[in-house]
Design a protein around this motif. Structure first.
Motif, mmCIF file in Angstrom:
data_model
loop_
_atom_site.group_PDB
_atom_site.id
_atom_site.type_symbol
_atom_site.label_atom_id
_atom_site.label_comp_id
_atom_site.label_asym_id
_atom_site.label_seq_id
_atom_site.Cartn_x
_atom_site.Cartn_y
_atom_site.Cartn_z
ATOM 1 N N ARG A 140 0.809 -1.222 0.000
ATOM 2 C CA ARG A 140 0.000 0.000 0.000
ATOM 3 C C ARG A 140 0.848 1.281 0.000
ATOM 4 O O ARG A 140 0.425 2.308 0.507
ATOM 5 C CB ARG A 140 -0.977 -0.006 1.182
ATOM 6 C CG ARG A 140 -1.925 -1.194 1.170
ATOM 7 C CD ARG A 140 -2.792 -1.247 2.415
ATOM 8 N NE ARG A 140 -3.727 -0.127 2.471
ATOM 9 C CZ ARG A 140 -4.903 -0.101 1.874
ATOM 10 N NH1 ARG A 140 -5.294 -1.148 1.153
ATOM 11 N NH2 ARG A 140 -5.687 0.943 1.974
ATOM 12 N N GLN A 141 2.025 1.231 -0.603
ATOM 13 C CA GLN A 141 2.811 2.459 -0.770
ATOM 14 C C GLN A 141 2.340 3.265 -1.986
ATOM 15 O O GLN A 141 2.442 4.487 -2.003
ATOM 16 C CB GLN A 141 4.300 2.129 -0.908
ATOM 17 C CG GLN A 141 4.932 1.631 0.367
ATOM 18 C CD GLN A 141 6.435 1.429 0.217
ATOM 19 O OE1 GLN A 141 6.984 1.506 -0.878
ATOM 20 N NE2 GLN A 141 7.111 1.184 1.329
ATOM 21 N N TYR A 142 1.911 2.570 -3.035
ATOM 22 C CA TYR A 142 1.342 3.187 -4.234
ATOM 23 C C TYR A 142 2.310 4.134 -4.951
ATOM 24 O O TYR A 142 1.883 5.141 -5.526
ATOM 25 C CB TYR A 142 0.041 3.928 -3.896
ATOM 26 C CG TYR A 142 -1.016 3.024 -3.303
ATOM 27 C CD1 TYR A 142 -1.547 1.963 -4.025
ATOM 28 C CD2 TYR A 142 -1.467 3.216 -2.000
ATOM 29 C CE1 TYR A 142 -2.503 1.121 -3.485
ATOM 30 C CE2 TYR A 142 -2.427 2.383 -1.440
ATOM 31 C CZ TYR A 142 -2.938 1.335 -2.195
ATOM 32 O OH TYR A 142 -3.891 0.501 -1.647
ATOM 33 N N VAL A 143 3.604 3.802 -4.928
ATOM 34 C CA VAL A 143 4.576 4.660 -5.597
ATOM 35 C C VAL A 143 4.406 4.577 -7.117
ATOM 36 O O VAL A 143 4.347 5.608 -7.809
ATOM 37 C CB VAL A 143 6.017 4.289 -5.189
ATOM 38 C CG1 VAL A 143 7.021 5.169 -5.920
ATOM 39 C CG2 VAL A 143 6.203 4.433 -3.680
ATOM 40 N N SER A 144 4.329 3.356 -7.654
ATOM 41 C CA SER A 144 4.150 3.210 -9.101
ATOM 42 C C SER A 144 2.834 3.851 -9.548
ATOM 43 O O SER A 144 2.785 4.549 -10.573
ATOM 44 C CB SER A 144 4.165 1.735 -9.501
ATOM 45 O OG SER A 144 5.405 1.135 -9.207
ATOM 46 N N THR A 145 1.766 3.634 -8.784
ATOM 47 C CA THR A 145 0.465 4.204 -9.122
ATOM 48 C C THR A 145 0.527 5.725 -9.113
ATOM 49 O O THR A 145 0.012 6.388 -10.020
ATOM 50 C CB THR A 145 -0.608 3.711 -8.137
ATOM 51 O OG1 THR A 145 -0.694 2.281 -8.212
ATOM 52 C CG2 THR A 145 -1.967 4.293 -8.453
ATOM 53 N N GLY A 146 1.170 6.291 -8.113
ATOM 54 C CA GLY A 146 1.309 7.740 -8.042
ATOM 55 C C GLY A 146 2.156 8.293 -9.160
ATOM 56 O O GLY A 146 1.829 9.334 -9.751
ATOM 57 N N ASN A 147 3.247 7.608 -9.467
ATOM 58 C CA ASN A 147 4.108 8.066 -10.557
ATOM 59 C C ASN A 147 3.352 8.089 -11.880
ATOM 60 O O ASN A 147 3.464 9.042 -12.662
ATOM 61 C CB ASN A 147 5.332 7.156 -10.682
ATOM 62 C CG ASN A 147 6.356 7.399 -9.591
ATOM 63 O OD1 ASN A 147 6.231 8.327 -8.799
ATOM 64 N ND2 ASN A 147 7.376 6.561 -9.547
ATOM 65 N N LEU A 148 2.574 7.032 -12.150
ATOM 66 C CA LEU A 148 1.846 6.970 -13.414
ATOM 67 C C LEU A 148 0.752 8.023 -13.496
ATOM 68 O O LEU A 148 0.363 8.438 -14.600
ATOM 69 C CB LEU A 148 1.252 5.574 -13.613
ATOM 70 C CG LEU A 148 2.271 4.456 -13.870
ATOM 71 C CD1 LEU A 148 1.589 3.097 -13.911
ATOM 72 C CD2 LEU A 148 3.028 4.712 -15.164
ATOM 73 N N ALA A 149 0.248 8.470 -12.354
ATOM 74 C CA ALA A 149 -0.739 9.546 -12.352
ATOM 75 C C ALA A 149 -0.110 10.874 -12.782
ATOM 76 O O ALA A 149 -0.793 11.756 -13.311
ATOM 77 C CB ALA A 149 -1.366 9.683 -10.968
ATOM 78 N N GLU A 150 1.221 11.011 -12.562
ATOM 79 C CA GLU A 150 1.927 12.237 -12.920
ATOM 80 C C GLU A 150 2.673 12.138 -14.242
ATOM 81 O O GLU A 150 2.851 13.131 -14.945
ATOM 82 C CB GLU A 150 2.957 12.585 -11.827
ATOM 83 C CG GLU A 150 2.370 12.828 -10.463
ATOM 84 C CD GLU A 150 3.448 13.141 -9.432
ATOM 85 O OE1 GLU A 150 3.090 13.598 -8.338
ATOM 86 O OE2 GLU A 150 4.647 12.931 -9.727
ATOM 87 N N ASN A 151 3.125 10.914 -14.574
ATOM 88 C CA ASN A 151 4.006 10.714 -15.718
ATOM 89 C C ASN A 151 3.748 9.305 -16.248
ATOM 90 O O ASN A 151 4.063 8.325 -15.588
ATOM 91 C CB ASN A 151 5.470 10.866 -15.264
ATOM 92 C CG ASN A 151 6.474 10.647 -16.373
ATOM 93 O OD1 ASN A 151 6.115 10.337 -17.506
ATOM 94 N ND2 ASN A 151 7.743 10.795 -16.052
ATOM 95 N N ASP A 152 3.160 9.212 -17.434
ATOM 96 C CA ASP A 152 2.762 7.888 -17.922
ATOM 97 C C ASP A 152 3.877 7.128 -18.629
ATOM 98 O O ASP A 152 3.677 5.991 -19.057
ATOM 99 C CB ASP A 152 1.537 7.988 -18.825
ATOM 100 C CG ASP A 152 1.813 8.733 -20.138
ATOM 101 O OD1 ASP A 152 2.907 9.320 -20.269
ATOM 102 O OD2 ASP A 152 0.925 8.738 -21.010
ATOM 103 N N LYS A 153 5.062 7.722 -18.735
ATOM 104 C CA LYS A 153 6.174 6.989 -19.338
ATOM 105 C C LYS A 153 6.585 5.843 -18.414
ATOM 106 O O LYS A 153 6.712 6.018 -17.197
ATOM 107 C CB LYS A 153 7.370 7.907 -19.582
ATOM 108 C CG LYS A 153 7.146 8.906 -20.702
ATOM 109 C CD LYS A 153 8.405 9.723 -20.968
ATOM 110 C CE LYS A 153 8.196 10.690 -22.121
ATOM 111 N NZ LYS A 153 9.417 11.490 -22.394
#
Length: 212
Positions: free
Chosen positions: A93-106
């Protein structure tokens, strides 16, 4: 003309290749278009045997992050000629990848096959899908004991195969266990056959053989 390999071979990278003697070989590859961009049958077959992957993302500031993703072999599914997808399970439940993709989809996928010393690199763009139960159910491996939280769709922009140099060969524990079980079954069958032969020899020749 822009080659698909320009996604990795920036002007700085090309300058380094030129300085270190590899530019001409990659220039010839670029004349043929560069990296592959469509999901081929070979790539789909490779994915059928993949049970581990590394998903790399970066936030809006460019801070990179890599996260392991795994499941039964074939957990990464081909959606269409340009898109891959997999179920994203509940974890820490850190959601780092999910958060990153919300800002930058690369995004970037790094796939390893240690048993056959193969690796594939995929560049693209990824997005999280949390509001499509049918898609998540479609991507969830049957019988796998995990709770799917969302799905990740990865649109392939380019992919390439690395050479096997320096890849250590590692054998999957399940594959080893299956091979060992087959050997144990064969040993048990041979032992039973051997015991049967020994009992036959201990009884001596049959009366019919004696009269002959």
């Amino acid at each position: 003309m822009t080659a698909s390999s320009d996604i990795a071979f920036t002007p700085t990278v090309k300058a380094l290749q030129a300085a270190r003697g590899s530019r001409s070989a990659y220039a010839r590859m670029e004349e043929d278009g560069g990296f592959r961009t469509a999901i081929t049958r070979d790539l789909a077959t490779f994915l059928d045997g993949v049970d581990t992957a590394y998903l790399a993302t970066a936030n809006a500031a460019g801070q990179p992050y890599a996260q392991h993703r795994g499941g039964p072999k074939g957990f990464i599914r081909v959606i269409d000629g340009k898109t891959l997808g997999f179920a994203d399970y509940a974890g820490n439940r850190q959601y780092v990848s999910t958060g990153n993709l919300a800002e930058n989809d690369k995004a970037f996928l790094f796939l390893m096959d240690y048993a056959h010393r193969r690796r594939i690199k995929l560049w693209g763009r990824a997005r999280v899908v949390a509001d499509d139960p049918a898609l998540i159910d479609r991507l969830m491996p049957e019988g796998y004991r995990a709770r799917p939280e969302q799905a990740i769709l990865f649109e392939v922009e380019a992919w390439d195969v690395n050479c096997p140099q320096h890849i250590p060969q590692k054998i999957d524990a399940a594959d080893v266990a299956e091979t060992v079980q087959r050997l144990n079954d064969r040993i048990a069958a041979l032992q039973a056959e051997n015991e049967s032969l020994k009992r036959t020899l201990a009884l001596g020749p049959s009366p019919e053989k004696t009269r002959e």
